[in-house]
Scaffold this motif. Structure first.
Motif, PDB file in Angstrom:
ATOM      1  N   TYR A 192       8.614   0.366 -10.230  1.00 22.55           N
ATOM      2  CA  TYR A 192       7.168   0.578 -10.219  1.00 22.55           C
ATOM      3  C   TYR A 192       6.820   1.502  -9.051  1.00 22.55           C
ATOM      4  O   TYR A 192       7.074   1.171  -7.895  1.00 22.55           O
ATOM      5  CB  TYR A 192       6.487  -0.785 -10.072  1.00 22.55           C
ATOM      6  CG  TYR A 192       5.006  -0.834 -10.283  1.00 22.55           C
ATOM      7  CD1 TYR A 192       4.123  -0.254  -9.387  1.00 22.55           C
ATOM      8  CD2 TYR A 192       4.469  -1.526 -11.361  1.00 22.55           C
ATOM      9  CE1 TYR A 192       2.753  -0.336  -9.577  1.00 22.55           C
ATOM     10  CE2 TYR A 192       3.111  -1.618 -11.567  1.00 22.55           C
ATOM     11  CZ  TYR A 192       2.249  -1.027 -10.663  1.00 22.55           C
ATOM     12  OH  TYR A 192       0.890  -1.116 -10.847  1.00 22.55           O
ATOM     13  N   ILE A 193       6.215   2.654  -9.356  1.00 18.89           N
ATOM     14  CA  ILE A 193       5.889   3.657  -8.343  1.00 18.89           C
ATOM     15  C   ILE A 193       4.436   3.480  -7.933  1.00 18.89           C
ATOM     16  O   ILE A 193       3.535   3.458  -8.789  1.00 18.89           O
ATOM     17  CB  ILE A 193       6.110   5.083  -8.887  1.00 18.89           C
ATOM     18  CG1 ILE A 193       7.481   5.181  -9.570  1.00 18.89           C
ATOM     19  CG2 ILE A 193       5.977   6.105  -7.769  1.00 18.89           C
ATOM     20  CD1 ILE A 193       8.654   4.876  -8.690  1.00 18.89           C
ATOM     21  N   ALA A 194       4.172   3.368  -6.630  1.00 12.68           N
ATOM     22  CA  ALA A 194       2.813   3.130  -6.140  1.00 12.68           C
ATOM     23  C   ALA A 194       2.481   4.069  -4.979  1.00 12.68           C
ATOM     24  O   ALA A 194       2.354   3.639  -3.833  1.00 12.68           O
ATOM     25  CB  ALA A 194       2.648   1.674  -5.714  1.00 12.68           C
ATOM     26  N   PRO A 195       2.319   5.366  -5.263  1.00 10.85           N
ATOM     27  CA  PRO A 195       1.884   6.282  -4.212  1.00 10.85           C
ATOM     28  C   PRO A 195       0.445   5.973  -3.818  1.00 10.85           C
ATOM     29  O   PRO A 195      -0.359   5.545  -4.659  1.00 10.85           O
ATOM     30  CB  PRO A 195       2.007   7.663  -4.867  1.00 10.85           C
ATOM     31  CG  PRO A 195       1.849   7.393  -6.322  1.00 10.85           C
ATOM     32  CD  PRO A 195       2.443   6.037  -6.560  1.00 10.85           C
ATOM     33  N   THR A 196       0.106   6.193  -2.561  1.00  9.16           N
ATOM     34  CA  THR A 196      -1.200   5.758  -2.077  1.00  9.16           C
ATOM     35  C   THR A 196      -1.675   6.604  -0.911  1.00  9.16           C
ATOM     36  O   THR A 196      -0.914   7.389  -0.333  1.00  9.16           O
ATOM     37  CB  THR A 196      -1.132   4.285  -1.643  1.00  9.16           C
ATOM     38  OG1 THR A 196      -2.453   3.792  -1.409  1.00  9.16           O
ATOM     39  CG2 THR A 196      -0.309   4.122  -0.378  1.00  9.16           C
ATOM     40  N   ALA A 197      -2.954   6.404  -0.561  1.00  6.16           N
ATOM     41  CA  ALA A 197      -3.496   6.933   0.685  1.00  6.16           C
ATOM     42  C   ALA A 197      -3.997   5.786   1.560  1.00  6.16           C
ATOM     43  O   ALA A 197      -4.657   6.021   2.564  1.00  6.16           O
ATOM     44  CB  ALA A 197      -4.631   7.909   0.397  1.00  6.16           C
ATOM     45  N   ASP A 198      -3.693   4.562   1.180  1.00 10.68           N
ATOM     46  CA  ASP A 198      -4.169   3.361   1.876  1.00 10.68           C
ATOM     47  C   ASP A 198      -3.124   2.921   2.895  1.00 10.68           C
ATOM     48  O   ASP A 198      -2.002   2.572   2.534  1.00 10.68           O
ATOM     49  CB  ASP A 198      -4.420   2.247   0.857  1.00 10.68           C
ATOM     50  CG  ASP A 198      -5.170   1.059   1.458  1.00 10.68           C
ATOM     51  OD1 ASP A 198      -5.119   0.884   2.692  1.00 10.68           O
ATOM     52  OD2 ASP A 198      -5.792   0.309   0.694  1.00 10.68           O
ATOM     53  N   ALA A 199      -3.509   2.927   4.163  1.00 13.35           N
ATOM     54  CA  ALA A 199      -2.574   2.577   5.230  1.00 13.35           C
ATOM     55  C   ALA A 199      -2.884   1.225   5.860  1.00 13.35           C
ATOM     56  O   ALA A 199      -2.322   0.878   6.894  1.00 13.35           O
ATOM     57  CB  ALA A 199      -2.596   3.659   6.314  1.00 13.35           C
ATOM     58  N   ARG A 200      -3.754   0.441   5.232  1.00  8.36           N
ATOM     59  CA  ARG A 200      -4.152  -0.834   5.819  1.00  8.36           C
ATOM     60  C   ARG A 200      -3.119  -1.928   5.549  1.00  8.36           C
ATOM     61  O   ARG A 200      -2.328  -1.852   4.613  1.00  8.36           O
ATOM     62  CB  ARG A 200      -5.516  -1.249   5.254  1.00  8.36           C
ATOM     63  CG  ARG A 200      -6.641  -0.381   5.801  1.00  8.36           C
ATOM     64  CD  ARG A 200      -7.929  -0.634   5.079  1.00  8.36           C
ATOM     65  NE  ARG A 200      -7.851  -0.173   3.695  1.00  8.36           N
ATOM     66  CZ  ARG A 200      -8.904  -0.128   2.883  1.00  8.36           C
ATOM     67  NH1 ARG A 200     -10.084  -0.521   3.320  1.00  8.36           N
ATOM     68  NH2 ARG A 200      -8.769   0.299   1.654  1.00  8.36           N
ATOM     69  N   ASP A 201      -3.193  -2.982   6.365  1.00  6.58           N
ATOM     70  CA  ASP A 201      -2.267  -4.099   6.195  1.00  6.58           C
ATOM     71  C   ASP A 201      -2.424  -4.748   4.824  1.00  6.58           C
ATOM     72  O   ASP A 201      -1.437  -5.211   4.238  1.00  6.58           O
ATOM     73  CB  ASP A 201      -2.507  -5.147   7.284  1.00  6.58           C
ATOM     74  CG  ASP A 201      -2.101  -4.665   8.669  1.00  6.58           C
ATOM     75  OD1 ASP A 201      -1.296  -3.713   8.750  1.00  6.58           O
ATOM     76  OD2 ASP A 201      -2.583  -5.241   9.659  1.00  6.58           O
ATOM     77  N   ARG A 249      -1.687   6.495   9.061  1.00  2.37           N
ATOM     78  CA  ARG A 249      -0.489   6.038   9.789  1.00  2.37           C
ATOM     79  C   ARG A 249       0.719   5.832   8.887  1.00  2.37           C
ATOM     80  O   ARG A 249       1.811   5.561   9.358  1.00  2.37           O
ATOM     81  CB  ARG A 249      -0.785   4.745  10.537  1.00  2.37           C
ATOM     82  CG  ARG A 249      -1.110   3.556   9.631  1.00  2.37           C
ATOM     83  CD  ARG A 249      -1.237   2.274  10.423  1.00  2.37           C
ATOM     84  NE  ARG A 249      -1.514   1.135   9.552  1.00  2.37           N
ATOM     85  CZ  ARG A 249      -1.261  -0.126   9.870  1.00  2.37           C
ATOM     86  NH1 ARG A 249      -0.701  -0.418  11.033  1.00  2.37           N
ATOM     87  NH2 ARG A 249      -1.557  -1.100   9.025  1.00  2.37           N
ATOM     88  N   GLY A 250       0.530   5.914   7.566  1.00  3.29           N
ATOM     89  CA  GLY A 250       1.654   5.742   6.647  1.00  3.29           C
ATOM     90  C   GLY A 250       1.694   4.345   6.061  1.00  3.29           C
ATOM     91  O   GLY A 250       0.678   3.780   5.668  1.00  3.29           O
ATOM     92  N   GLY A 251       2.889   3.785   5.990  1.00  2.00           N
ATOM     93  CA  GLY A 251       3.074   2.462   5.410  1.00  2.00           C
ATOM     94  C   GLY A 251       3.953   2.463   4.179  1.00  2.00           C
ATOM     95  O   GLY A 251       3.934   1.508   3.393  1.00  2.00           O
ATOM     96  N   SER A 252       4.738   3.516   3.992  1.00  2.00           N
ATOM     97  CA  SER A 252       5.654   3.579   2.853  1.00  2.00           C
ATOM     98  C   SER A 252       6.642   2.420   2.915  1.00  2.00           C
ATOM     99  O   SER A 252       7.042   1.979   4.001  1.00  2.00           O
ATOM    100  CB  SER A 252       6.414   4.905   2.847  1.00  2.00           C
ATOM    101  OG  SER A 252       5.510   5.989   2.747  1.00  2.00           O
ATOM    102  N   ALA A 253       7.043   1.920   1.726  1.00  2.00           N
ATOM    103  CA  ALA A 253       7.909   0.746   1.691  1.00  2.00           C
ATOM    104  C   ALA A 253       8.665   0.675   0.370  1.00  2.00           C
ATOM    105  O   ALA A 253       8.249   1.272  -0.629  1.00  2.00           O
ATOM    106  CB  ALA A 253       7.080  -0.533   1.884  1.00  2.00           C
ATOM    107  N   ILE A 254       9.749  -0.061   0.384  1.00  2.37           N
ATOM    108  CA  ILE A 254      10.518  -0.382  -0.816  1.00  2.37           C
ATOM    109  C   ILE A 254      10.636  -1.901  -0.854  1.00  2.37           C
ATOM    110  O   ILE A 254      11.079  -2.530   0.109  1.00  2.37           O
ATOM    111  CB  ILE A 254      11.915   0.261  -0.782  1.00  2.37           C
ATOM    112  CG1 ILE A 254      11.789   1.783  -0.625  1.00  2.37           C
ATOM    113  CG2 ILE A 254      12.702  -0.086  -2.049  1.00  2.37           C
ATOM    114  CD1 ILE A 254      13.114   2.490  -0.379  1.00  2.37           C
TER     115      ILE A 254
END
Length: 311
Positions: A192-201, A249-254
């Motif tokens: 499941y691919i979830a690209p975003t612009a949301d950097a919140r917790d 600030r980012g927040g990319s994850a797997i």
């Protein structure tokens, strides 16, 4: 299609070269080469990588009024958008063929065949031969995004079959739309691919929930952006004066199918997250929860999706 037991994935966290299509193509090709050289089978780029998520810009607009300087920035943004197919997508395809990987690319799409004044937030799916296998247009732009992007339709709820499972996804806050997620689960999405612009917790809790809900791997890519990465000649540059230096600030994850982080979240820098996924974990996870199988109640709930394109 023959299925593999594992796949190496690369989730890219980087900034766009805002409103510069040519520079974005060059940067994308370099990153594809880097991830490919490191053995990635699937490479994921952030939302709106080409040619940018214009965070902090108001384009000279308030309710009931739009200023000429905002129109100038809008036209510049429009010109930097990507048509599909085009010379820009062919250059990406050339880079992809060299590394023989699947690539999911976030673009701002200009539809020259339809309404030429409308832009769309889009994910493009490339095969290892550089062929465009499908695309997804964001169904509902969020907040002020509605000023600059149009709405996609159900015809682009895309899932692509690959040797390592079915790949599909939604863009940013589309992932808060339960029925949109369910539409993908019904198509059997595994990665499941979830690209975003949301950097919140709070976004991280969404990623982990989707992984648990769909019993799928979640690959989430965001941009890392600072103000000094923006062009210095924007007509509406004053919009940025009250913005923080670190715009995103980012927040990319797997995340694995039981909701645990494999890599990330990555904050405060550009980088590439790599992971080799044990694809057997998808089936192991669905042992006790299969959202469209043994844990479904079709006698009680049914979802109908209109996948016809808007005329």
């Amino acid at each position: 299609m023959q299925k593999n037991d594992s796949a190496k994935v690369a989730v890219i966290q980087t900034a766009s070269v805002l409103m510069d299509q040519e520079a974005n193509v060059e940067k994308a090709c370099q990153l594809i080469a880097e991830a490919g050289d490191n053995g990635a089978d699937l490479i994921v780029f952030p939302e709106a990588f080409m040619s940018g998520y214009p965070r902090g810009l108001a384009f000279g607009s308030v309710v009931g009024k739009r200023e000429s300087k905002g129109r100038k920035d809008w036209a510049r943004y429009w010109r930097s958008a990507v048509t599909v197919p085009s010379e820009a997508t062919e250059k990406l395809a050339e880079a992809i063929r060299k590394v023989q990987a699947y690539v999911v690319m976030g673009i701002i799409e200009r539809d020259d065949k339809g309404s030429q004044g409308t832009l769309f937030g889009t994910m493009l799916y490339f095969g290892p031969d550089g062929e465009i296998l499908g695309k997804h247009r964001k169904l509902k732009p969020t907040g002020s995004e509605r000023l600059i992007w149009g709405e996609g339709d159900g015809s682009t709820l895309t899932v692509v079959d690959t040797p390592f499972g079915r790949v599909g996804g939604l863009i940013c806050w589309e992932n808060y739309m339960p029925l949109a997620r369910m539409a993908l689960y019904q198509k059997g999405v595994d990665l499941y691919i979830a690209p975003t612009a949301d950097a919140r917790d709070t976004w991280q809790s969404t990623l982990r929930h989707i992984a648990c809900e769909g019993r799928c791997f979640v690959l989430a890519s965001n941009q890392y952006v600072t103000k000094d990465m923006y062009p210095n000649d924007l007509a509406c540059a004053s919009d940025l004066e009250e913005q923080p230096e670190e715009l995103c600030r980012g927040g990319s994850a797997i995340v694995n199918p039981l909701g645990a982080y494999i890599e990330g979240p990555l904050y405060h820098e550009e980088g590439i997250l790599y992971a080799t996924l044990d694809l057997n974990q998808i089936h192991e996870g669905r042992f006790d929860f299969d959202v469209t199988g043994h844990y479904a109640r079709p006698d009680v709930f049914q979802l109908t999706v209109n996948e016809n394109p808007n005329e």
